[in-house]
Design a protein around this motif. Structure first.
Motif, PDB file in Angstrom:
ATOM      1  N   SER A 273      35.291   1.325  56.182  1.00 45.07           N
ATOM      2  CA  SER A 273      35.296  -0.133  56.201  1.00 45.07           C
ATOM      3  C   SER A 273      33.860  -0.631  56.018  1.00 45.07           C
ATOM      4  O   SER A 273      33.016  -0.498  56.912  1.00 45.07           O
ATOM      5  CB  SER A 273      35.864  -0.641  57.534  1.00 45.07           C
ATOM      6  OG  SER A 273      35.509  -1.991  57.705  1.00 45.07           O
ATOM      7  N   TRP A 276      32.954  -3.275  58.573  1.00 47.97           N
ATOM      8  CA  TRP A 276      32.554  -2.738  59.880  1.00 47.97           C
ATOM      9  C   TRP A 276      31.094  -2.286  59.839  1.00 47.97           C
ATOM     10  O   TRP A 276      30.319  -2.585  60.755  1.00 47.97           O
ATOM     11  CB  TRP A 276      33.467  -1.568  60.287  1.00 47.97           C
ATOM     12  CG  TRP A 276      33.111  -1.023  61.635  1.00 47.97           C
ATOM     13  CD1 TRP A 276      33.580  -1.449  62.840  1.00 47.97           C
ATOM     14  CD2 TRP A 276      32.158   0.024  61.903  1.00 47.97           C
ATOM     15  NE1 TRP A 276      32.987  -0.730  63.855  1.00 47.97           N
ATOM     16  CE2 TRP A 276      32.108   0.173  63.302  1.00 47.97           C
ATOM     17  CE3 TRP A 276      31.349   0.821  61.111  1.00 47.97           C
ATOM     18  CZ2 TRP A 276      31.276   1.106  63.924  1.00 47.97           C
ATOM     19  CZ3 TRP A 276      30.516   1.753  61.715  1.00 47.97           C
ATOM     20  CH2 TRP A 276      30.491   1.888  63.115  1.00 47.97           C
ATOM     21  N   ARG A 280      28.210  -3.786  62.025  1.00 44.81           N
ATOM     22  CA  ARG A 280      27.520  -2.902  62.965  1.00 44.81           C
ATOM     23  C   ARG A 280      26.007  -2.853  62.708  1.00 44.81           C
ATOM     24  O   ARG A 280      25.202  -2.687  63.625  1.00 44.81           O
ATOM     25  CB  ARG A 280      28.135  -1.508  62.851  1.00 44.81           C
ATOM     26  CG  ARG A 280      27.583  -0.475  63.777  1.00 44.81           C
ATOM     27  CD  ARG A 280      27.893  -0.837  65.221  1.00 44.81           C
ATOM     28  NE  ARG A 280      27.184   0.052  66.115  1.00 44.81           N
ATOM     29  CZ  ARG A 280      27.757   0.952  66.899  1.00 44.81           C
ATOM     30  NH1 ARG A 280      29.054   1.041  66.955  1.00 44.81           N
ATOM     31  NH2 ARG A 280      27.036   1.736  67.660  1.00 44.81           N
TER      32      ARG A 280
END
Ligand code: FAD
Ligand code: EPU
Length: 338
Positions: A273, A276, A280
């Protein structure tokens, strides 16, 4: 067909980027397209083919001819008890087509509800969402070969569809203008509700035995909650593709980042992903001048008003470098950059 001079394309791309073009034409027929291409050929002008402008990063100036594909029409080619074949003009609106099909009981496109753009652009990157890709309901297309003006048919295998990709982004890039797409649709619903977020949304809606309309509504709810409306905030949907990695790379990353998000890909590969990873790496909601990373979805770059393509691409490069540094994964840009 009128060929207009010195037009702005700001209203014709969902990023809302300023783009001055020397010549602009709207093609309603294959003959219009031929005429426009002949005009460009004779004047030595470069050509840019545009649909709804929802997957492009346009330059500040385009010194050639922009042709907007506006061929209309929906034709039922075959209608049996189990399925139908629908030939659709490339300039038809994808969102309206999905609604048209649902209203007539032609099923299969419900997971692709609310994806902006034209029907003719859908095969270019094999549009996909919530567990379904165009290729699953794609029969064939007709395209005008730019060099010769002749009409060529491409079958499903000939389009070489894969994740966000087709022959039209590879060896046939800029060689054809798609004029119609034929879709194969089910008369008996065969719903795909396995995508995690979709299952969750149907449950939240209190639906245990969904109809195609329910799936379309659930997909629409999810999209409205996660993706910015281009009419309010300029964007081109996901700015990067989800990268495909071998299982060893995935395992290495998973041992460092327990909550790493990934989905199964083809041939034992995994699709990480990108949203993500960008999230992050600390980019979600970051704003740099007129551009930024959407506050609700880190995969979407946004234009806060008067951004230029250069500013967007500069932010994209910073994100790519940051993700590469943190995860050792290279992100690939999804929209077409001119
Ligand atoms: P354009 O942006 O006009 O063109 C895209 C490319 O296709 C250009 O290179 C153009 O030259 C070429 N092209 C367009 N029409 C033709 C034609 N007739 N013949 C030959 N070449 C042509 N995509 C997904 O896959 N899934 C999603 O869930 C999704 N969500 C999105 C959400 C938002 C808010 C936005 C803004 C975009 C999203 N997209 C998504 C991307 C976009 O909707 C699709 O790529 C769409 O198919 C682009 O259509 P368009 O007509 O706007 O193409
Ligand atoms: N995530 C985060 N932070 C974020 C965003 C996402 O952690 O800011 C994580 C979450 O765990 C979330 C997961 O990423 O569950 C996946 O997010 P989402 O379901 O939104 O899917 P995506 O992989 O980010 C892809 C497509 C979209 C498509 C959706 C739904 C690509 C590049 N993008 O996004 O397509 O609508 O799945 O199927 O494959 C587009 O191509 O323009 C596009 C919007």
């Amino acid at each position: 067909m009128e060929i207009l001079r010195d037009r702005s394309l700001r209203a014709y791309n969902t990023f809302g980027l300023p783009c001055s073009v020397r010549y602009y034409a709207e093609a309603l027929t294959a003959d219009d397209l031929r005429e426009a291409l002949r005009f460009a050929e004779e004047g030595g002008h470069p050509v840019l083919v545009l649909g709804g402008g929802s997957n492009v990063v346009l330059p500040a100036d385009f010194p050639g001819l922009v042709v907007r594909v506006a061929l209309q029409g929906v034709e039922l080619l075959e209608d049996t008890r189990d399925r139908c074949l629908l030939r659709v003009g490339a300039g038809e609106d994808w969102v309206e087509l999905v609604e048209y099909c649902l209203a007539r009981g032609y099923f299969g496109l419900e997971n692709l509800s609310l994806i902006p753009g034209t029907v003719g652009a859908a095969p270019i990157q094999n549009i996909g969402a919530y567990g379904v890709e165009l290729r699953e309901h794609f029969e064939s297309l007709e395209a005008l070969e730019r060099k010769t003006g002749r009409i060529v048919r491409f079958s499903n295998p000939e389009c070489r569809f894969s994740y966000r990709d087709s022959i039209f982004k590879q060896e046939c890039r800029d060689q054809y203008v798609i004029i119609s797409v034929t879709l194969k649709l089910d008369k008996r619903p065969a719903l795909v509700t396995t995508y995690g977020a979709l299952e969750g949304e149907l449950a939240r809606m209190g639906i245990t035995d969904p109809s195609p309309e329910d799936v379309s509504r659930a997909v629409s709810n999810l999209r409205r909650s996660r993706l910015p409306d281009p009419a309010v905030l300029g964007n081109a949907g996901s700015f990067f593709k989800n990268p495909l990695v071998p299982s060893e790379v995935f395992s290495g990353l998973k041992s460092r980042y327990e909550d790493l998000v990934a989905f199964p890909g083809p041939e034992n590969l995994l699709r990480l992903s990108a949203g993500w990873m960008i999230d992050r790496a600390g980019w979600k909601g970051v704003r740099k001048g007129a551009v930024g990373v959407h506050t609700e979805h880190a995969l979407v770059l946004v234009n806060y008003g008067d951004a230029s393509a250069d500013e967007i691409l500069d932010l994209a490069r910073q994100i790519q470098a940051s993700v590469k540094h943190t995860f050792e994964v290279q992100l690939e840009i999804e929209p077409r950059v001119y």
